[in-house]
Design a protein around this motif. Sequence first.
Motif, PDB file in Angstrom:
ATOM      1  N   GLY A 126       0.902  -1.679   0.038  1.00 45.53           N
ATOM      2  CA  GLY A 126      -0.059  -0.073  -0.136  1.00 45.53           C
ATOM      3  C   GLY A 126       0.360   1.736   0.212  1.00 45.53           C
ATOM      4  N   ARG A 127       2.156   1.171  -0.175  1.00 46.45           N
ATOM      5  CA  ARG A 127       2.703   1.939  -0.251  1.00 46.45           C
ATOM      6  C   ARG A 127       3.234   3.190  -1.363  1.00 46.45           C
ATOM      7  N   PRO A 128       3.390   4.702  -1.293  1.00 48.67           N
ATOM      8  CA  PRO A 128       3.480   5.236  -2.398  1.00 48.67           C
ATOM      9  C   PRO A 128       4.469   4.657  -3.773  1.00 48.67           C
ATOM     10  N   CYS A 129       4.029   4.682  -5.331  1.00 50.84           N
ATOM     11  CA  CYS A 129       4.341   3.396  -6.163  1.00 50.84           C
ATOM     12  C   CYS A 129       4.720   4.357  -7.457  1.00 50.84           C
ATOM     13  N   ILE A 130       5.370   4.019  -8.303  1.00 56.89           N
ATOM     14  CA  ILE A 130       4.962   5.104  -9.992  1.00 56.89           C
ATOM     15  C   ILE A 130       4.162   4.680 -10.270  1.00 56.89           C
ATOM     16  N   ARG A 131       2.758   5.066 -11.150  1.00 52.24           N
ATOM     17  CA  ARG A 131       2.440   4.942 -12.381  1.00 52.24           C
ATOM     18  C   ARG A 131       2.425   2.963 -12.116  1.00 52.24           C
ATOM     19  N   GLY A 132       1.862   2.495 -11.021  1.00 52.06           N
ATOM     20  CA  GLY A 132       0.999   0.919 -10.926  1.00 52.06           C
ATOM     21  C   GLY A 132       2.317   0.135 -10.792  1.00 52.06           C
ATOM     22  N   TYR A 133       3.387   0.445 -11.133  1.00 54.01           N
ATOM     23  CA  TYR A 133       4.557  -0.410 -11.347  1.00 54.01           C
ATOM     24  C   TYR A 133       4.999  -0.784  -9.520  1.00 54.01           C
ATOM     25  N   ARG A 134       5.834  -2.123  -9.625  1.00 52.09           N
ATOM     26  CA  ARG A 134       6.387  -1.975  -8.217  1.00 52.09           C
ATOM     27  C   ARG A 134       7.489  -1.244  -8.155  1.00 52.09           C
ATOM     28  N   ILE A 135       7.723  -0.435  -8.137  1.00 43.04           N
ATOM     29  CA  ILE A 135       8.359   0.529  -7.939  1.00 43.04           C
ATOM     30  C   ILE A 135       8.381   2.047  -7.236  1.00 43.04           C
ATOM     31  N   ARG A 136       8.291   1.671  -5.478  1.00 49.43           N
ATOM     32  CA  ARG A 136       8.300   2.959  -5.124  1.00 49.43           C
ATOM     33  C   ARG A 136       8.729   3.649  -5.219  1.00 49.43           C
ATOM     34  N   VAL A 137       8.063   5.161  -4.734  1.00 52.04           N
ATOM     35  CA  VAL A 137       8.536   6.658  -4.217  1.00 52.04           C
ATOM     36  C   VAL A 137       9.477   5.938  -3.328  1.00 52.04           C
ATOM     37  N   SER A 138       9.726   5.879  -2.567  1.00 54.30           N
ATOM     38  CA  SER A 138      10.841   5.627  -1.661  1.00 54.30           C
ATOM     39  C   SER A 138      12.092   5.148  -2.562  1.00 54.30           C
ATOM     40  N   ASP A 139      12.045   4.396  -3.350  1.00 57.47           N
ATOM     41  CA  ASP A 139      13.191   3.490  -4.293  1.00 57.47           C
ATOM     42  C   ASP A 139      14.024   4.439  -4.771  1.00 57.47           C
ATOM     43  N   ILE A 140      12.936   5.111  -5.086  1.00 56.82           N
ATOM     44  CA  ILE A 140      13.265   6.632  -6.581  1.00 56.82           C
ATOM     45  C   ILE A 140      14.326   7.356  -5.812  1.00 56.82           C
ATOM     46  N   LEU A 141      13.620   7.999  -4.318  1.00 60.20           N
ATOM     47  CA  LEU A 141      14.294   8.895  -3.378  1.00 60.20           C
ATOM     48  C   LEU A 141      16.020   8.009  -2.809  1.00 60.20           C
TER      49      LEU A 141
ATOM     50  N   LEU B 214      17.866   5.884  -4.619  1.00 56.80           N
ATOM     51  CA  LEU B 214      18.141   5.922  -5.457  1.00 56.80           C
ATOM     52  C   LEU B 214      19.619   7.549  -5.033  1.00 56.80           C
ATOM     53  N   ILE B 215      18.596   8.099  -5.582  1.00 57.89           N
ATOM     54  CA  ILE B 215      19.478   9.512  -5.440  1.00 57.89           C
ATOM     55  C   ILE B 215      20.051   9.823  -3.726  1.00 57.89           C
ATOM     56  N   ALA B 216      19.504   9.431  -3.004  1.00 55.38           N
ATOM     57  CA  ALA B 216      19.775   9.666  -2.107  1.00 55.38           C
ATOM     58  C   ALA B 216      21.424   9.190  -2.416  1.00 55.38           C
ATOM     59  N   ALA B 217      21.603   7.988  -2.259  1.00 54.66           N
ATOM     60  CA  ALA B 217      22.637   7.303  -2.544  1.00 54.66           C
ATOM     61  C   ALA B 217      24.141   7.844  -4.120  1.00 54.66           C
ATOM     62  N   GLY B 218      23.382   9.089  -4.274  1.00 56.89           N
ATOM     63  CA  GLY B 218      23.898   9.485  -5.563  1.00 56.89           C
ATOM     64  C   GLY B 218      24.040   9.297  -6.884  1.00 56.89           C
ATOM     65  N   ALA B 219      22.884   8.261  -7.058  1.00 55.45           N
ATOM     66  CA  ALA B 219      22.602   8.055  -8.649  1.00 55.45           C
ATOM     67  C   ALA B 219      22.131   8.744  -9.652  1.00 55.45           C
ATOM     68  N   SER B 220      22.470   9.537 -10.868  1.00 53.65           N
ATOM     69  CA  SER B 220      21.960  10.637 -11.367  1.00 53.65           C
ATOM     70  C   SER B 220      20.394   9.974 -11.699  1.00 53.65           C
ATOM     71  N   HIS B 221      19.461  10.969 -12.068  1.00 56.51           N
ATOM     72  CA  HIS B 221      18.127  11.217 -12.701  1.00 56.51           C
ATOM     73  C   HIS B 221      18.588   9.752 -14.489  1.00 56.51           C
ATOM     74  N   GLU B 222      19.582  10.176 -15.078  1.00 55.10           N
ATOM     75  CA  GLU B 222      20.134   9.088 -15.827  1.00 55.10           C
ATOM     76  C   GLU B 222      19.979   7.899 -15.585  1.00 55.10           C
ATOM     77  N   GLU B 223      21.245   7.632 -14.725  1.00 56.14           N
ATOM     78  CA  GLU B 223      21.456   6.250 -13.989  1.00 56.14           C
ATOM     79  C   GLU B 223      20.030   5.256 -13.524  1.00 56.14           C
ATOM     80  N   ILE B 224      19.242   6.412 -13.273  1.00 58.23           N
ATOM     81  CA  ILE B 224      17.965   6.018 -12.950  1.00 58.23           C
ATOM     82  C   ILE B 224      16.759   5.239 -14.037  1.00 58.23           C
TER      83      ILE B 224
ATOM     84  N   GLU C  13      10.209   7.863 -16.083  1.00 61.89           N
ATOM     85  CA  GLU C  13      10.129   8.256 -17.333  1.00 61.89           C
ATOM     86  C   GLU C  13      10.862   9.576 -16.481  1.00 61.89           C
ATOM     87  N   ALA C  14      11.751  10.695 -17.062  1.00 65.91           N
ATOM     88  CA  ALA C  14      12.174  11.585 -16.253  1.00 65.91           C
ATOM     89  C   ALA C  14      11.366  12.238 -15.527  1.00 65.91           C
TER      90      ALA C  14
END
Length: 75
Positions: free
Chosen positions: A16-31, A33-43, A51-52
Amino acid sequence: MNLLDRITIESGKCGGRPCIRGYRIRVSDILELIAAGASHEEILQDYDFLEAEDIKAALTYAARQTDHTILAIAA
Protein backbone atom coordinates in the motif's frame (compact mmCIF):
# COMPACT_ATOMS: atom_id res chain seq x y z
CA MET A 1 -1.07 15.04 -16.72
CA ASN A 2 -0.44 16.36 -13.23
CA LEU A 3 2.88 15.05 -11.87
CA LEU A 4 1.19 13.61 -8.80
CA ASP A 5 -1.15 11.57 -10.99
CA ARG A 6 1.91 9.39 -11.64
CA ILE A 7 1.90 8.30 -7.99
CA THR A 8 -0.39 5.35 -7.32
CA ILE A 9 -1.36 3.65 -4.09
CA GLU A 10 -2.88 0.17 -4.26
CA SER A 11 -3.58 -1.88 -1.15
CA GLY A 12 -2.31 -5.12 -2.71
CA LYS A 13 0.88 -3.69 -4.18
CA CYS A 14 4.06 -2.89 -2.24
CA GLY A 15 2.17 -2.94 1.03
CA GLY A 16 0.00 0.00 0.00
CA ARG A 17 2.99 2.31 -0.25
CA PRO A 18 3.14 5.01 -2.94
CA CYS A 19 4.45 3.63 -6.25
CA ILE A 20 5.20 5.01 -9.69
CA ARG A 21 2.40 4.54 -12.25
CA GLY A 22 1.27 1.19 -10.86
CA TYR A 23 4.71 -0.38 -11.21
CA ARG A 24 6.29 -2.16 -8.28
CA ILE A 25 8.81 0.59 -7.68
CA ARG A 26 8.06 2.74 -4.69
CA VAL A 27 8.55 6.47 -4.36
CA SER A 28 10.93 5.65 -1.51
CA ASP A 29 13.00 3.46 -3.86
CA ILE A 30 13.54 6.42 -6.18
CA LEU A 31 14.40 8.70 -3.27
CA GLU A 32 16.89 6.19 -1.85
CA LEU A 33 18.60 5.88 -5.23
CA ILE A 34 18.96 9.65 -5.45
CA ALA A 35 20.20 9.85 -1.85
CA ALA A 36 22.81 7.18 -2.66
CA GLY A 37 24.14 9.38 -5.45
CA ALA A 38 22.46 7.91 -8.53
CA SER A 39 21.83 10.48 -11.25
CA HIS A 40 18.48 10.76 -12.95
CA GLU A 41 20.08 9.37 -16.09
CA GLU A 42 21.41 6.31 -14.23
CA ILE A 43 18.00 5.61 -12.72
CA LEU A 44 16.34 5.87 -16.13
CA GLN A 45 18.92 3.50 -17.65
CA ASP A 46 18.52 0.94 -14.86
CA TYR A 47 14.71 1.07 -14.90
CA ASP A 48 13.80 1.38 -18.58
CA PHE A 49 10.07 1.61 -17.85
CA LEU A 50 10.55 4.85 -15.90
CA GLU A 51 10.30 8.29 -17.45
CA ALA A 52 11.98 11.52 -16.34
CA GLU A 53 8.60 12.82 -15.19
CA ASP A 54 8.33 9.84 -12.80
CA ILE A 55 11.43 10.99 -10.93
CA LYS A 56 10.07 14.53 -10.74
CA ALA A 57 6.79 13.12 -9.45
CA ALA A 58 8.58 11.16 -6.70
CA LEU A 59 10.46 14.27 -5.59
CA THR A 60 7.32 16.40 -5.69
CA TYR A 61 5.37 13.80 -3.69
CA ALA A 62 8.11 13.64 -1.05
CA ALA A 63 8.31 17.43 -0.80
CA ARG A 64 4.57 17.70 -0.28
CA GLN A 65 4.62 14.98 2.38
CA THR A 66 7.14 16.96 4.44
CA ASP A 67 5.22 20.21 4.20
CA HIS A 68 2.78 19.62 7.04
CA THR A 69 2.30 21.84 10.03
CA ILE A 70 3.93 20.45 13.16
CA LEU A 71 1.94 21.02 16.31
CA ALA A 72 3.98 21.27 19.48
CA ILE A 73 2.47 19.53 22.47
CA ALA A 74 3.13 21.21 25.81
CA ALA A 75 4.55 18.87 28.40
